[in-house]
Design a protein around this motif. Sequence first.
Motif, PDB file in Angstrom:
ATOM      1  N   ALA A  34      41.580  44.741  32.199  1.00 55.54           N
ATOM      2  CA  ALA A  34      40.684  44.080  31.243  1.00 55.54           C
ATOM      3  C   ALA A  34      41.439  43.684  29.988  1.00 55.54           C
ATOM      4  CB  ALA A  34      39.522  45.012  30.899  1.00 55.54           C
ATOM      5  N   CYS A  35      42.349  44.546  29.551  1.00 55.26           N
ATOM      6  CA  CYS A  35      43.144  44.266  28.358  1.00 55.26           C
ATOM      7  C   CYS A  35      44.022  43.033  28.574  1.00 55.26           C
ATOM      8  CB  CYS A  35      43.990  45.478  28.015  1.00 55.26           C
ATOM      9  SG  CYS A  35      44.840  45.344  26.429  1.00 55.26           S
ATOM     10  N   ALA A  66      46.276  34.307  45.900  1.00 53.25           N
ATOM     11  CA  ALA A  66      45.983  33.095  46.645  1.00 53.25           C
ATOM     12  C   ALA A  66      44.579  33.101  47.219  1.00 53.25           C
ATOM     13  CB  ALA A  66      47.001  32.931  47.773  1.00 53.25           C
ATOM     14  N   SER A  67      43.798  34.117  46.951  1.00 48.67           N
ATOM     15  CA  SER A  67      42.432  34.205  47.466  1.00 48.67           C
ATOM     16  C   SER A  67      41.480  33.697  46.396  1.00 48.67           C
ATOM     17  CB  SER A  67      42.107  35.659  47.825  1.00 48.67           C
ATOM     18  OG  SER A  67      40.816  35.753  48.376  1.00 48.67           O
ATOM     19  N   THR A  68      40.957  32.502  46.590  1.00 47.31           N
ATOM     20  CA  THR A  68      40.106  31.884  45.578  1.00 47.31           C
ATOM     21  C   THR A  68      38.713  32.524  45.563  1.00 47.31           C
ATOM     22  OG1 THR A  68      39.244  30.231  47.114  1.00 47.31           O
ATOM     23  CG2 THR A  68      41.309  29.705  45.955  1.00 47.31           C
ATOM     24  N   LEU A  69      37.953  32.204  44.508  1.00 52.03           N
ATOM     25  CA  LEU A  69      36.573  32.689  44.445  1.00 52.03           C
ATOM     26  C   LEU A  69      35.766  32.167  45.628  1.00 52.03           C
ATOM     27  CD1 LEU A  69      35.719  32.309  40.649  1.00 52.03           C
ATOM     28  CD2 LEU A  69      36.146  34.413  41.913  1.00 52.03           C
ATOM     29  N   ALA A 123      35.494  40.993  30.245  1.00 51.07           N
ATOM     30  CA  ALA A 123      36.813  41.339  30.778  1.00 51.07           C
ATOM     31  C   ALA A 123      36.737  42.566  31.675  1.00 51.07           C
ATOM     32  CB  ALA A 123      37.785  41.569  29.621  1.00 51.07           C
ATOM     33  N   ILE A 124      35.931  43.563  31.272  1.00 54.09           N
ATOM     34  CA  ILE A 124      35.762  44.769  32.100  1.00 54.09           C
ATOM     35  C   ILE A 124      35.105  44.396  33.430  1.00 54.09           C
ATOM     36  CG2 ILE A 124      34.503  46.941  32.282  1.00 54.09           C
ATOM     37  CD1 ILE A 124      34.915  47.279  29.249  1.00 54.09           C
ATOM     38  N   ALA A 125      34.080  43.533  33.380  1.00 51.28           N
ATOM     39  CA  ALA A 125      33.419  43.101  34.610  1.00 51.28           C
ATOM     40  C   ALA A 125      34.404  42.408  35.543  1.00 51.28           C
ATOM     41  CB  ALA A 125      32.256  42.178  34.274  1.00 51.28           C
ATOM     42  N   ALA A 126      35.234  41.528  35.006  1.00 53.56           N
ATOM     43  CA  ALA A 126      36.219  40.822  35.821  1.00 53.56           C
ATOM     44  C   ALA A 126      37.231  41.792  36.416  1.00 53.56           C
ATOM     45  CB  ALA A 126      36.921  39.764  34.984  1.00 53.56           C
ATOM     46  N   LEU A 156      36.280  35.854  34.215  1.00 51.09           N
ATOM     47  CA  LEU A 156      36.322  35.820  35.676  1.00 51.09           C
ATOM     48  C   LEU A 156      37.358  34.813  36.174  1.00 51.09           C
ATOM     49  CD1 LEU A 156      35.129  36.486  38.500  1.00 51.09           C
ATOM     50  CD2 LEU A 156      33.499  34.628  38.104  1.00 51.09           C
ATOM     51  N   LEU A 157      37.352  33.618  35.619  1.00 57.14           N
ATOM     52  CA  LEU A 157      38.293  32.592  36.078  1.00 57.14           C
ATOM     53  C   LEU A 157      39.731  32.946  35.728  1.00 57.14           C
ATOM     54  CD1 LEU A 157      36.273  29.346  35.271  1.00 57.14           C
ATOM     55  CD2 LEU A 157      36.466  30.570  37.442  1.00 57.14           C
ATOM     56  N   LEU A 158      39.955  33.516  34.556  1.00 55.90           N
ATOM     57  CA  LEU A 158      41.309  33.928  34.187  1.00 55.90           C
ATOM     58  C   LEU A 158      41.824  35.016  35.109  1.00 55.90           C
ATOM     59  CD1 LEU A 158      41.133  33.982  30.279  1.00 55.90           C
ATOM     60  CD2 LEU A 158      42.519  32.459  31.700  1.00 55.90           C
ATOM     61  N   SER A 159      40.931  35.895  35.512  1.00 60.35           N
ATOM     62  CA  SER A 159      41.348  37.035  36.327  1.00 60.35           C
ATOM     63  C   SER A 159      41.469  36.692  37.808  1.00 60.35           C
ATOM     64  CB  SER A 159      40.347  38.184  36.148  1.00 60.35           C
ATOM     65  OG  SER A 159      40.633  39.253  37.010  1.00 60.35           O
TER      66      SER A 159
END
Length: 702
Positions: free
Chosen positions: A212-213, A108-111, A192-195, A73-76
């Motif tokens: 995801a890949c 630029a849109s943070t969590l 990765a798929i969820a993100a 999630l954070l990487l994506s």
Amino acid sequence: MKPSWLLAALLACGSAAQALPGFAEFRSAHKVSDYLLLDRHGEPLQSLRLDKTRRALPWVPLAQMSPALLQALLLSEDRRFYEHSGVDWGAVAASAWGNLWNERTRGASTLTMQLAGLMDADLARPAAGRSATQKLGQAISAKRLEARWSKAQILEAYLNSAPFRGELVGIAALSQTLFGKQPAGLDAQEGAIAAALLRAPNAKPAVVAQRACAVLKEQGLSCAGVEGQLTAALQRRAGMPLGEQLAPHYARQVLRADGPAAQRSSLDGRLQRLAVATLKRQLAELGGRNVEDGAVLVLDNASGAVLAWVGSSGGSLSTAPELDFVLARRQPGSTLKPFVYQLALEKRLITAASLLDDSPAQLSTGHGLYLPQNYDRSFRGWVSARAALGNSLNVPAVRLGAMLGADALFERLNSWGLALPESGGYYGDSLALGSPDVSLLALTNAYRALANGGRWAPVPGRPQRRVAEAASAFIVGDMLADNSARALTFGLDSELATRGFAAVKTGTSKDLRDNWCVGFSERYTVGVWVGNAGGEPMHGVSGISGAAPVWQALMAYLHRDQLSKPPAAPPGLLRQTVAFEPGGEPARPEWFVRGTEQARMRASAQQATQQMAGIANPRDGAIYALDPDIPPAAQKIRFEGESGVWVLDGKRLGRGARLSWAPWPGRHELKLLGSRGQVLQAIKFEVRGATLKTASAATAQR
């Protein structure tokens, strides 16, 4: 000077940001689409889908989410999540002003900003994109969130609120629906798929797999199999959430009564699980006997709390798994007899030692003569009330019912909460043998009232009201707990025998359509029904062979650590040894209501063998209503009369003064021929609901 629109936007956004809820408030407002029933210990038992437009499951704490998911999630979505304070100014500086709020890339849109958009409907992103005012408000709200919430709270709230694909909202719905596991179990590829789905929930599978890949490659992981795994996940049918589905019928009851806010129930998860498994195992053992369904109810005697509620055997066995057979009305058969005896004891018509006439009886009904038969098709002459109830003899019960009167018995049965739908006159003499329809809930609760000394209360609930005398209720319970009293019919080692105190009765309805076993211990009342959803007759299955094994297993479990003790006798009772006339039952101690005690019991009259010309039994026009609890091998009708040749429907059966015949449904003509072949007498009679078809059926036991 700032433009007026910008000033107005800042003021509006500041006001909105000030109204943002705290973390605890936001979490408590989380709405789930599925009602989750918990047992008394907080263990999940059953889910019911309430909202068909969205799938959102119970809130998942951050500690119960997969580290692989959080990393993906954070990487994506937000690489500098732990460094910024709501707005990633580094990402802003790296972008041109015209692309700053372009959410096609979310660079630029943070969590935190995305969470702010989920929390405030005014900041939600419309299809055409956010306005400048909304974009600015999102940034201000994000700053406010960062000031009030921890980073962990922001992550937790975001993953529980973010929309994924289609109807799925929150990580619990995504992981259980697409991957068949809890969020804690997601691996690197699933994370990765969820993100990737967060980035573009409804993108084409190829696009999701590509994103995801990319996340996997940043972690130095292989992409092999991602596309196949995604395809399989998207093809999964959205069924029930993970976890056991143990109490669908009771969950619907609680939901109707208390609404979705009440989740914790009175059920005991371990007992409910055992009840479901035991019922299914018993039905499997009855394979080939045309029985597919059942129901179980366990009540706490003191509070009336429902400890187990199994409404059906389930979809793998039942043809109508949605029907709740705890509530369905069926004929209870002999399980109503204890209430007949209780009323007769209360009215001082009998004592437990009174001798009752168990001889052939013919009772007039609107449809002809009613001839009640006993379990083994034999008559025992004069028997004590204790033995008559213990051995479930039908003739004494019908005689008592006639003495009480159908209307009085009807009113008393209704006072026990059975809610009979017709009138006493409608049921007539068959009322004593359980002809009216009752529910397992009402019947089990009536036995619970017996256990409570004649005090009845709804399930669950208070106040209790007295519906029967305590002394006679105690005596009936003592009779039902007497294993020796039922030995002639059931033997000493039947499914009704328990290590500690337990009062129990079985019953089977007409044509073997329903069988029951209901009884109580010191602390619990257990009711079991076995039959078919469509009402089809079972093959050689009765209360002792169908429902009783389930009852015994549950009662043994309930008292696995502490044996059930007999109740204390209420005031007004005394225990005295009573002797029976020579040839009768052995002398024994017996309970009496004070003032009714007797030291010796003698029959008021002796049954005389009929010596008469012609046919003594059956009578002309008789209709045999045979008890369905009778084993087929024992279903004999005895022809009695002057010694001669017996001819049934034109076929010679044999010679003598007595002859036993295995009944067959239909209308029959019986002739008795004299020594010269002359017809001494000819009569007609009818048999209903009795067959003798197969060897396996012939060996069935009650």
